[in-house]
Design a protein around this motif. Structure first.
Motif, PDB file in Angstrom:
ATOM      1  N   LEU A 181      25.168  37.398  18.920  1.00 20.85           N
ATOM      2  CA  LEU A 181      25.956  38.508  19.459  1.00 20.85           C
ATOM      3  C   LEU A 181      25.559  38.789  20.896  1.00 20.85           C
ATOM      4  O   LEU A 181      26.407  38.974  21.770  1.00 20.85           O
ATOM      5  CB  LEU A 181      25.745  39.771  18.608  1.00 20.85           C
ATOM      6  CG  LEU A 181      26.386  39.775  17.229  1.00 20.85           C
ATOM      7  CD1 LEU A 181      26.118  41.093  16.530  1.00 20.85           C
ATOM      8  CD2 LEU A 181      27.878  39.536  17.321  1.00 20.85           C
ATOM      9  N   GLN A 182      24.240  38.800  21.121  1.00 26.51           N
ATOM     10  CA  GLN A 182      23.760  39.101  22.462  1.00 26.51           C
ATOM     11  C   GLN A 182      24.252  38.066  23.473  1.00 26.51           C
ATOM     12  O   GLN A 182      24.602  38.410  24.593  1.00 26.51           O
ATOM     13  CB  GLN A 182      22.238  39.150  22.456  1.00 26.51           C
ATOM     14  CG  GLN A 182      21.673  39.847  23.671  1.00 26.51           C
ATOM     15  CD  GLN A 182      20.316  40.460  23.390  1.00 26.51           C
ATOM     16  OE1 GLN A 182      19.571  39.958  22.557  1.00 26.51           O
ATOM     17  NE2 GLN A 182      19.980  41.529  24.081  1.00 26.51           N
ATOM     18  N   LEU A 228      32.955  34.439  15.910  1.00 23.22           N
ATOM     19  CA  LEU A 228      32.262  34.819  17.153  1.00 23.22           C
ATOM     20  C   LEU A 228      33.255  34.938  18.309  1.00 23.22           C
ATOM     21  O   LEU A 228      33.145  35.832  19.148  1.00 23.22           O
ATOM     22  CB  LEU A 228      31.179  33.786  17.472  1.00 23.22           C
ATOM     23  CG  LEU A 228      30.131  34.195  18.505  1.00 23.22           C
ATOM     24  CD1 LEU A 228      29.318  35.377  18.008  1.00 23.22           C
ATOM     25  CD2 LEU A 228      29.206  33.036  18.838  1.00 23.22           C
ATOM     26  N   ALA A 288      33.784  38.081  20.887  1.00 27.60           N
ATOM     27  CA  ALA A 288      33.036  37.782  22.116  1.00 27.60           C
ATOM     28  C   ALA A 288      33.621  38.519  23.318  1.00 27.60           C
ATOM     29  O   ALA A 288      34.830  38.651  23.444  1.00 27.60           O
ATOM     30  CB  ALA A 288      33.053  36.279  22.369  1.00 27.60           C
ATOM     31  N   ARG A 289      32.735  39.017  24.166  1.00 25.01           N
ATOM     32  CA  ARG A 289      33.202  39.663  25.405  1.00 25.01           C
ATOM     33  C   ARG A 289      33.161  38.682  26.576  1.00 25.01           C
ATOM     34  O   ARG A 289      33.843  38.858  27.560  1.00 25.01           O
ATOM     35  CB  ARG A 289      32.306  40.866  25.738  1.00 25.01           C
ATOM     36  CG  ARG A 289      32.320  41.897  24.634  1.00 25.01           C
ATOM     37  CD  ARG A 289      32.258  43.310  25.136  1.00 25.01           C
ATOM     38  NE  ARG A 289      32.406  44.218  24.014  1.00 25.01           N
ATOM     39  CZ  ARG A 289      31.412  44.959  23.536  1.00 25.01           C
ATOM     40  NH1 ARG A 289      30.226  44.940  24.084  1.00 25.01           N
ATOM     41  NH2 ARG A 289      31.619  45.751  22.501  1.00 25.01           N
ATOM     42  N   HIS A 290      32.323  37.682  26.499  1.00 25.84           N
ATOM     43  CA  HIS A 290      32.308  36.635  27.521  1.00 25.84           C
ATOM     44  C   HIS A 290      31.811  35.336  26.888  1.00 25.84           C
ATOM     45  O   HIS A 290      31.434  35.319  25.718  1.00 25.84           O
ATOM     46  CB  HIS A 290      31.461  37.034  28.733  1.00 25.84           C
ATOM     47  CG  HIS A 290      30.051  37.431  28.393  1.00 25.84           C
ATOM     48  ND1 HIS A 290      29.117  36.532  27.948  1.00 25.84           N
ATOM     49  CD2 HIS A 290      29.431  38.637  28.430  1.00 25.84           C
ATOM     50  CE1 HIS A 290      27.973  37.169  27.741  1.00 25.84           C
ATOM     51  NE2 HIS A 290      28.135  38.444  28.009  1.00 25.84           N
ATOM     52  N   GLN A 291      31.845  34.268  27.664  1.00 25.83           N
ATOM     53  CA  GLN A 291      31.359  32.976  27.175  1.00 25.83           C
ATOM     54  C   GLN A 291      29.858  33.073  26.881  1.00 25.83           C
ATOM     55  O   GLN A 291      29.156  33.860  27.508  1.00 25.83           O
ATOM     56  CB  GLN A 291      31.602  31.905  28.242  1.00 25.83           C
ATOM     57  CG  GLN A 291      33.051  31.495  28.380  1.00 25.83           C
ATOM     58  CD  GLN A 291      33.537  30.717  27.173  1.00 25.83           C
ATOM     59  OE1 GLN A 291      32.975  29.696  26.821  1.00 25.83           O
ATOM     60  NE2 GLN A 291      34.585  31.201  26.529  1.00 25.83           N
ATOM     61  N   PRO A 292      29.381  32.306  25.892  1.00 29.52           N
ATOM     62  CA  PRO A 292      27.947  32.331  25.595  1.00 29.52           C
ATOM     63  C   PRO A 292      27.103  32.087  26.839  1.00 29.52           C
ATOM     64  O   PRO A 292      27.458  31.238  27.668  1.00 29.52           O
ATOM     65  CB  PRO A 292      27.770  31.214  24.575  1.00 29.52           C
ATOM     66  CG  PRO A 292      29.101  31.041  23.964  1.00 29.52           C
ATOM     67  CD  PRO A 292      30.110  31.396  25.012  1.00 29.52           C
ATOM     68  N   VAL A 311      27.001  36.561  23.568  1.00 33.40           N
ATOM     69  CA  VAL A 311      28.399  36.726  23.964  1.00 33.40           C
ATOM     70  C   VAL A 311      28.704  38.159  24.390  1.00 33.40           C
ATOM     71  O   VAL A 311      29.855  38.564  24.464  1.00 33.40           O
ATOM     72  CB  VAL A 311      29.382  36.287  22.843  1.00 33.40           C
ATOM     73  CG1 VAL A 311      29.254  34.806  22.572  1.00 33.40           C
ATOM     74  CG2 VAL A 311      29.182  37.086  21.577  1.00 33.40           C
ATOM     75  N   GLY A 312      27.643  38.938  24.641  1.00 32.69           N
ATOM     76  CA  GLY A 312      27.843  40.257  25.227  1.00 32.69           C
ATOM     77  C   GLY A 312      28.163  41.380  24.255  1.00 32.69           C
ATOM     78  O   GLY A 312      28.670  42.419  24.657  1.00 32.69           O
ATOM     79  N   VAL A 313      27.873  41.184  22.956  1.00 32.31           N
ATOM     80  CA  VAL A 313      28.097  42.250  21.974  1.00 32.31           C
ATOM     81  C   VAL A 313      26.743  42.886  21.647  1.00 32.31           C
ATOM     82  O   VAL A 313      25.724  42.195  21.614  1.00 32.31           O
ATOM     83  CB  VAL A 313      28.751  41.678  20.691  1.00 32.31           C
ATOM     84  CG1 VAL A 313      28.951  42.755  19.649  1.00 32.31           C
ATOM     85  CG2 VAL A 313      30.069  41.012  21.025  1.00 32.31           C
ATOM     86  N   GLU A 314      26.739  44.214  21.421  1.00 34.32           N
ATOM     87  CA  GLU A 314      25.486  44.912  21.150  1.00 34.32           C
ATOM     88  C   GLU A 314      24.829  44.364  19.885  1.00 34.32           C
ATOM     89  O   GLU A 314      25.437  44.401  18.815  1.00 34.32           O
ATOM     90  CB  GLU A 314      25.732  46.419  20.949  1.00 34.32           C
ATOM     91  CG  GLU A 314      26.402  47.111  22.105  1.00 34.32           C
ATOM     92  CD  GLU A 314      27.921  47.013  22.047  1.00 34.32           C
ATOM     93  OE1 GLU A 314      28.431  46.416  21.101  1.00 34.32           O
ATOM     94  OE2 GLU A 314      28.578  47.535  22.966  1.00 34.32           O
TER      95      GLU A 314
END
Lengths: 144, 149
Positions: free
Chosen positions: B106-107, A79, A83-87, B109-112
């Motif tokens: 996924l959602q 994950l 990941a693009r940002h923190q949860p 942590v900003g993933v589609e």
């Protein structure tokens, strides 16, 4: 909850003593190490008072904190890579997913029996015995 | 089927060259039979689809889904039996919930979440199998490539 004979003996040695109303008995202090938890929920199944229960949500941060060689750790590693940002906080867990649920511990209901610590397979629950001296000093007395 | 075998096959499928990669975990009892029928009828599938045979979609865990994404796939999907027709009674119901869980992860942590999907079909329904593969291909083609750290 009635006290054991040993519990009674301890209270007799302490001046002005009585069981605390909130807990009703002398027990261990329960310390949970969430990063070691694998979500097996055995602690919840043995808890006699319902102080430890499985919840309907899961915090993804627990995956990042888990040891890398564990299953949760492997999921956290995957994950973290994408990941693009923190949860953004706890997520709802669908009904049939059982091993990814946060365990909720309510100290108010806990009697400190330590059953959860004994059954925990990973050492995520620690039961620290409270000594008679500590109880005595918290009540302004001295243990014999 | 051992844990290592499932991961090995998923990895082998990932390492082949292509611009976009989509891993499909196909149930042996239905989707794989539908895939066979598709091949026999000489219907072509999108080139991005890589298949992994599993005994039941219930064998696939959230770890398999996210690991495939982390190790190079742009999308992952499961193709299993119709609800109520699982060869192992409830395997596909477990799979549906695990897919939902993986999507929620996924959602968060900003993933589609569309990168992970689940389809159900019967063993005889190869048109539905092809439609699922094409829909997945289309969804992933419309998304940017997945960035990894």
């Amino acid at each position: 909850m009635p006290l054991t004979a040993r519990g009674e003996a301890i209270f007799e040695r302490i001046p002005n003593s009585a069981p605390r109303e909130s807990t009703g008995s002398i027990g261990c202090e329960i310390v949970r190490h969430e990063e070691l938890c694998i979500g097996c929920a055995r602690c919840a199944s043995v808890c006699p008072t319902g102080a430890t229960e499985t919840s309907g949500t899961f915090d993804p941060m627990q995956l990042f904190a888990a040891p890398p060689d564990s299953r949760r750790g492997a999921l956290g590693e995957a994950l973290r890579k994408i990941a693009r940002h923190q949860p953004s906080g706890p997520i709802e867990v669908p009904g049939r997913v059982s091993s990814f649920r946060s365990i909720v511990y309510e100290a108010e209901k806990c009697i400190g029996c330590g059953a959860c610590a004994r059954i925990c397979p990973t050492g995520a629950v620690e039961a620290i015995p409270v000594s008679a001296a500590e109880i005595a000093s918290s009540r302004g007395g001295e243990a014999a | 089927m051992s844990e290592a075998l499932v991961e090995e096959q998923a990895q082998a499928a990932e390492t082949e060259d292509a611009e976009r990669k989509i891993i499909g975990f196909f149930c042996r009892e239905c989707a794989y039979a539908a895939a066979d029928a598709t091949g026999n009828a000489r219907i072509s599938l999108p080139p991005t689809i890589r298949s992994v045979l599993v005994p039941c979609t219930g064998r696939v865990s959230p770890l398999h889904l996210l690991k495939a994404l982390a190790d190079g796939a742009d999308g992952v999907y499961l193709a299993g039996c119709l609800v109520g027709q699982c060869h192992y009674r409830e395997g596909n119901l477990h799979a549906i919930d695990r897919v939902e869980f993986a999507r929620a992860l996924l959602q968060s942590v900003g993933v589609e979440p569309e990168r992970v999907q689940m389809f159900t079909m019967s063993a005889a329904d190869s048109p539905k199998f092809v439609a699922a593969a094409r829909k997945m291909h289309e969804t992933i083609s419309n998304l940017p490539p997945l960035k990894r750290k």
